[in-house]
Design a protein around this motif. Structure first.
Motif, PDB file in Angstrom:
ATOM      1  N   ASN A 145     -10.462  -8.328  24.212  1.00  0.00           N
ATOM      2  CA  ASN A 145     -10.748  -7.345  25.256  1.00  0.00           C
ATOM      3  C   ASN A 145     -10.033  -6.012  25.041  1.00  0.00           C
ATOM      4  N   GLU A 146      -9.100  -5.952  24.105  1.00  0.00           N
ATOM      5  CA  GLU A 146      -8.392  -4.707  23.838  1.00  0.00           C
ATOM      6  C   GLU A 146      -8.989  -3.927  22.681  1.00  0.00           C
ATOM      7  N   GLY A 147      -9.775  -4.594  21.815  1.00  0.00           N
ATOM      8  CA  GLY A 147     -10.382  -3.870  20.727  1.00  0.00           C
ATOM      9  C   GLY A 147     -10.796  -4.764  19.572  1.00  0.00           C
ATOM     10  N   ILE A 148     -11.462  -4.137  18.608  1.00  0.00           N
ATOM     11  CA  ILE A 148     -11.915  -4.827  17.403  1.00  0.00           C
ATOM     12  C   ILE A 148     -11.417  -4.039  16.206  1.00  0.00           C
ATOM     13  N   GLY A 149     -10.738  -4.709  15.314  1.00  0.00           N
ATOM     14  CA  GLY A 149     -10.253  -4.036  14.122  1.00  0.00           C
ATOM     15  C   GLY A 149      -9.547  -4.993  13.195  1.00  0.00           C
ATOM     16  N   LYS A 150      -9.149  -4.462  12.065  1.00  0.00           N
ATOM     17  CA  LYS A 150      -8.460  -5.245  11.051  1.00  0.00           C
ATOM     18  C   LYS A 150      -7.201  -4.506  10.618  1.00  0.00           C
ATOM     19  N   THR A 151      -6.054  -5.132  10.805  1.00  0.00           N
ATOM     20  CA  THR A 151      -4.814  -4.570  10.292  1.00  0.00           C
ATOM     21  C   THR A 151      -4.691  -5.021   8.850  1.00  0.00           C
ATOM     22  N   LEU A 152      -4.694  -4.054   7.942  1.00  0.00           N
ATOM     23  CA  LEU A 152      -4.620  -4.329   6.513  1.00  0.00           C
ATOM     24  C   LEU A 152      -3.239  -3.928   6.022  1.00  0.00           C
ATOM     25  N   THR A 153      -2.583  -4.859   5.346  1.00  0.00           N
ATOM     26  CA  THR A 153      -1.236  -4.618   4.848  1.00  0.00           C
ATOM     27  C   THR A 153      -1.194  -4.962   3.370  1.00  0.00           C
ATOM     28  N   TRP A 154      -0.887  -3.952   2.560  1.00  0.00           N
ATOM     29  CA  TRP A 154      -0.701  -4.155   1.120  1.00  0.00           C
ATOM     30  C   TRP A 154       0.801  -4.139   0.854  1.00  0.00           C
ATOM     31  N   THR A 155       1.319  -5.194   0.243  1.00  0.00           N
ATOM     32  CA  THR A 155       2.752  -5.306  -0.019  1.00  0.00           C
ATOM     33  C   THR A 155       2.977  -5.750  -1.462  1.00  0.00           C
ATOM     34  N   SER A 156       4.011  -5.186  -2.080  1.00  0.00           N
ATOM     35  CA  SER A 156       4.352  -5.632  -3.432  1.00  0.00           C
ATOM     36  C   SER A 156       4.885  -7.056  -3.363  1.00  0.00           C
ATOM     37  N   ALA A 157       4.418  -7.887  -4.273  1.00  0.00           N
ATOM     38  CA  ALA A 157       4.861  -9.277  -4.317  1.00  0.00           C
ATOM     39  C   ALA A 157       6.240  -9.393  -4.951  1.00  0.00           C
ATOM     40  N   LEU A 158       6.565  -8.426  -5.788  1.00  0.00           N
ATOM     41  CA  LEU A 158       7.844  -8.435  -6.497  1.00  0.00           C
ATOM     42  C   LEU A 158       8.720  -7.286  -6.044  1.00  0.00           C
ATOM     43  N   ARG A 159       9.985  -7.530  -5.924  1.00  0.00           N
ATOM     44  CA  ARG A 159      10.959  -6.469  -5.716  1.00  0.00           C
ATOM     45  C   ARG A 159      11.057  -5.722  -7.044  1.00  0.00           C
ATOM     46  N   THR A 160      11.081  -4.410  -6.979  1.00  0.00           N
ATOM     47  CA  THR A 160      11.134  -3.612  -8.194  1.00  0.00           C
ATOM     48  C   THR A 160      12.110  -2.456  -8.021  1.00  0.00           C
ATOM     49  N   GLU A 161      12.529  -1.862  -9.112  1.00  0.00           N
ATOM     50  CA  GLU A 161      13.446  -0.723  -9.039  1.00  0.00           C
ATOM     51  C   GLU A 161      12.721   0.589  -8.745  1.00  0.00           C
ATOM     52  N   GLU A 162      11.391   0.552  -8.629  1.00  0.00           N
ATOM     53  CA  GLU A 162      10.619   1.777  -8.450  1.00  0.00           C
ATOM     54  C   GLU A 162      10.127   1.969  -7.021  1.00  0.00           C
ATOM     55  N   LYS A 163      10.438   3.139  -6.437  1.00  0.00           N
ATOM     56  CA  LYS A 163       9.879   3.558  -5.156  1.00  0.00           C
ATOM     57  C   LYS A 163       8.450   4.035  -5.390  1.00  0.00           C
ATOM     58  N   SER A 164       7.727   4.247  -4.296  1.00  0.00           N
ATOM     59  CA  SER A 164       6.422   4.891  -4.401  1.00  0.00           C
ATOM     60  C   SER A 164       6.622   6.262  -5.040  1.00  0.00           C
ATOM     61  N   ALA A 165       5.628   6.706  -5.782  1.00  0.00           N
ATOM     62  CA  ALA A 165       5.765   7.947  -6.554  1.00  0.00           C
ATOM     63  C   ALA A 165       4.994   9.098  -5.922  1.00  0.00           C
ATOM     64  N   PHE A 166       5.467  10.308  -6.134  1.00  0.00           N
ATOM     65  CA  PHE A 166       4.720  11.507  -5.796  1.00  0.00           C
ATOM     66  C   PHE A 166       3.713  11.702  -6.920  1.00  0.00           C
ATOM     67  N   TYR A 167       2.423  11.725  -6.586  1.00  0.00           N
ATOM     68  CA  TYR A 167       1.347  11.746  -7.578  1.00  0.00           C
ATOM     69  C   TYR A 167       0.648  13.099  -7.570  1.00  0.00           C
ATOM     70  N   THR A 168       0.636  13.774  -8.714  1.00  0.00           N
ATOM     71  CA  THR A 168      -0.052  15.065  -8.817  1.00  0.00           C
ATOM     72  C   THR A 168      -1.237  15.010  -9.781  1.00  0.00           C
TER      73      THR A 168
END
Length: 183
Positions: free
Chosen positions: A141-164
């Protein structure tokens, strides 16, 4: 390139204020990538190259629900980052359900953008530490939608990158055959 120490000021204005996100995230299946550019710390300045015939997917997420996180975790001497991109896709279309069914166990690289691209385009995940999709559906009754969550399966030394680099070619939108380029 090695990190060069610099002092870091507050920044101009209100640098901690929320920034409007472009509601169209770019989803790239890891299996579609021919070559991934080399990182320079947290910068990627070259283009992602897709295999012949492959395309990325543009997916609308409600802008106010988009969250991008790089959280550090781990025991001493084992610390690293877990990357997460989350958002809500409104509704319950055949196309989004087919996408979810076909990609529930796939590996992804995600590109997100600010509404003003000059501020930032970020690339989340890597060939060696791709993101995995988790789905939470709502139909009540509050709404229809899908919460999509993408998560890295592995811990890594790399943060998300600034992409140009350039955004890879996008698949046409369902239903009308138009190009999704220009997202």
């Amino acid at each position: 390139m090695a990190y060069k120490k610099v002092s870091i000021a507050k920044g101009k204005g209100s640098p901690g204020a929320a920034r409007a996100k472009d509601p169209n995230v770019i989803i790239i299946l890891r299996s579609s990538i021919a070559t991934m550019p080399v990182r320079d710390g947290v910068k990627i300045t070259q283009n992602i190259t897709l295999k012949p015939g492959e395309e990325a997917i543009g997916l609308y997420l409600t802008p106010t629900t988009i969250k991008r996180n790089d959280n550090s975790e781990g025991d001493p001497d084992k610390e690293g980052f877990i990357t997460t991109v989350t958002g809500v896709h409104p509704g319950d279309s055949l196309e989004v359900n087919e996408f979810l069914q076909a990609n529930v166990a796939e590996d992804f690289i995600i590109i997100t953008k600010e509404c003003r691209e000059s501020i930032g385009v970020k690339l989340h995940g890597s060939l060696c530490s791709p993101l995995r999709l988790k789905i939470e559906e709502q139909d009540d009754n509050e709404g229809i939608g899908k919460t999509l969550t993408w998560t890295s399966a592995l811990r890594t030394e790399e943060k998300s990158a600034f992409y140009t680099g350039t955004i890879p070619t996008l698949a046409a939108y369902a239903g009308d055959g138009s190009s999704a380029d220009g997202l």
